[in-house]
Design an enzyme around this catalytic site. Structure first.
Site, PDB file in Angstrom:
ATOM      1  N   CYS A  59     100.158 -95.313  -4.756  1.00  0.00           N
ATOM      2  CA  CYS A  59     101.530 -95.123  -4.294  1.00  0.00           C
ATOM      3  C   CYS A  59     102.198 -93.898  -4.950  1.00  0.00           C
ATOM      4  O   CYS A  59     101.693 -92.794  -4.850  1.00  0.00           O
ATOM      5  CB  CYS A  59     102.308 -96.412  -4.530  1.00  0.00           C
ATOM      6  SG  CYS A  59     103.898 -96.486  -3.708  1.00  0.00           S
ATOM      7  N   HIS A  60     103.319 -94.113  -5.646  1.00  0.00           N
ATOM      8  CA  HIS A  60     104.023 -93.030  -6.322  1.00  0.00           C
ATOM      9  C   HIS A  60     103.266 -92.500  -7.539  1.00  0.00           C
ATOM     10  O   HIS A  60     103.641 -91.496  -8.116  1.00  0.00           O
ATOM     11  CB  HIS A  60     105.428 -93.471  -6.750  1.00  0.00           C
ATOM     12  CG  HIS A  60     106.404 -93.516  -5.629  1.00  0.00           C
ATOM     13  ND1 HIS A  60     106.651 -94.676  -4.931  1.00  0.00           N
ATOM     14  CD2 HIS A  60     107.183 -92.569  -5.076  1.00  0.00           C
ATOM     15  CE1 HIS A  60     107.555 -94.430  -3.998  1.00  0.00           C
ATOM     16  NE2 HIS A  60     107.899 -93.163  -4.068  1.00  0.00           N
ATOM     17  N   GLU A  94     109.528 -93.337   2.344  1.00  0.00           N
ATOM     18  CA  GLU A  94     110.691 -93.228   1.447  1.00  0.00           C
ATOM     19  C   GLU A  94     111.952 -93.573   2.239  1.00  0.00           C
ATOM     20  O   GLU A  94     112.814 -94.300   1.754  1.00  0.00           O
ATOM     21  CB  GLU A  94     110.832 -91.809   0.873  1.00  0.00           C
ATOM     22  CG  GLU A  94     109.680 -91.332   0.024  1.00  0.00           C
ATOM     23  CD  GLU A  94     109.688 -91.836  -1.401  1.00  0.00           C
ATOM     24  OE1 GLU A  94     110.467 -92.748  -1.745  1.00  0.00           O
ATOM     25  OE2 GLU A  94     108.885 -91.319  -2.182  1.00  0.00           O
TER      26      GLU A  94
END
Length: 115
Positions: A19-20, A50
């Protein structure tokens, strides 16, 4: 962390993110000083997700844009919020928390190749 990840990769190890977590890849460099993600297929939390998650205005930068700015070939599946992971050699990334199993499977496959 940056030096550790760079040392792992330079030593033939696998570097992966979820993910991030791909944010940690943005400033990594290869042995020649080029961005590690340059000309590599990677993924991370995309801009569309987002927006859908309602956090676009709360993150310090958009991961997708930063990866592309470093020369990454960003790949996303066509359906937002679905599992998607990619492997480019020893660099393994996924796009969202739903992809954790997919990235784990790719890491395990890469590890099996090194045995």
């Amino acid at each position: 962390m940056r030096r550790t990840a760079q040392a792992i990769y330079a030593g033939g190890g696998i570097v992966s993110s979820v993910c991030h977590g791909a944010c940690a890849l943005i400033n990594l460099q290869d042995a020649d000083g080029n961005p590690l993600v340059q000309n590599r297929t990677v993924t991370g939390f995309p801009t569309v997700e987002e927006r859908l998650a309602g956090v676009k205005s709360r993150v310090p930068f958009l991961l997708e844009a930063e990866l592309r700015a470093k020369g990454a070939k960003d790949v996303r599946s066509t359906v937002p919020m679905t599992p998607h992971a990619v492997r480019d050699g020893r660099l393994i990334t996924d796009r969202n928390p739903a992809s954790t199993k997919a990235v784990s499977d790719l890491v395990l496959g890469a590890l099996a190749e090194t045995e």
